[in-house]
Scaffold this motif. Structure first.
Motif, mmCIF file in Angstrom:
data_model
loop_
_atom_site.group_PDB
_atom_site.id
_atom_site.type_symbol
_atom_site.label_atom_id
_atom_site.label_comp_id
_atom_site.label_asym_id
_atom_site.label_seq_id
_atom_site.Cartn_x
_atom_site.Cartn_y
_atom_site.Cartn_z
ATOM 1 N N GLU A 1 35.499 46.620 43.889
ATOM 2 C CA GLU A 1 36.802 46.388 44.152
ATOM 3 C C GLU A 1 36.945 45.419 45.457
ATOM 4 N N GLU B 1 46.748 44.340 48.645
ATOM 5 C CA GLU B 1 46.072 45.179 47.534
ATOM 6 C C GLU B 1 46.046 46.743 47.787
ATOM 7 N N ASP C 1 35.422 41.743 44.572
ATOM 8 C CA ASP C 1 36.480 41.131 43.931
ATOM 9 C C ASP C 1 37.819 40.546 44.544
ATOM 10 N N SER C 2 38.448 41.521 45.411
ATOM 11 C CA SER C 2 39.307 41.319 46.191
ATOM 12 C C SER C 2 39.124 39.990 47.309
ATOM 13 N N SER C 3 37.806 40.107 47.607
ATOM 14 C CA SER C 3 37.280 39.116 48.610
ATOM 15 C C SER C 3 37.419 37.789 48.056
ATOM 16 N N MET C 4 36.621 37.651 46.921
ATOM 17 C CA MET C 4 36.632 36.403 46.227
ATOM 18 C C MET C 4 37.910 35.868 45.845
ATOM 19 N N ARG C 5 38.597 36.706 45.192
ATOM 20 C CA ARG C 5 39.970 36.111 44.653
ATOM 21 C C ARG C 5 40.740 35.447 45.767
ATOM 22 N N HIS C 6 40.820 36.141 46.857
ATOM 23 C CA HIS C 6 41.583 35.681 47.884
ATOM 24 C C HIS C 6 40.934 34.874 49.287
ATOM 25 N N GLN C 7 39.736 34.629 48.795
ATOM 26 C CA GLN C 7 38.919 33.676 49.564
ATOM 27 C C GLN C 7 38.665 34.086 51.118
#
Length: 90
Positions: A41, A84, A44-50
């Motif tokens: 989680e 988030e 995923d959040s890190s990648m989605r929000h760069q």
């Protein structure tokens, strides 16, 4: 402080924050939520929000502890953490 020492300090801080963030998420999500799911989680959040995953973990840990860091200290990561996970943190 040398560049290498600064990296070690940052890396150590991020590892500690990752452990804390995983614990925060597993506690908030319940006993059936694993540490692997919590890490996924975060990632995923890190990648989605760069946003750097270590910075995001620090921001989540700070948010959960009620710590308000300096104004420019990872502001984007703090904003993402608040969006988030802010709703289920005290």
């Amino acid at each position: 402080m040398t560049i290498e020492a600064h990296r070690d300090t940052r890396a150590t801080r991020h590892l500690s924050a990752l452990d804390a963030a995983i614990q925060i998420l597993t506690t908030a999500r319940g006993s059936s939520y694993s540490a692997d799911q919590a890490f996924d989680e975060l990632l995923d959040s890190s990648m989605r929000h760069q946003v750097d995953v270590g910075d995001l973990a620090e921001a989540l840990a700070d948010l959960a502890d009620g710590i308000r860091p300096e104004a420019d200290d990872h502001r984007r990561a703090r904003d993402v953490a608040a969006r988030e996970w802010g709703a289920f943190l005290p």
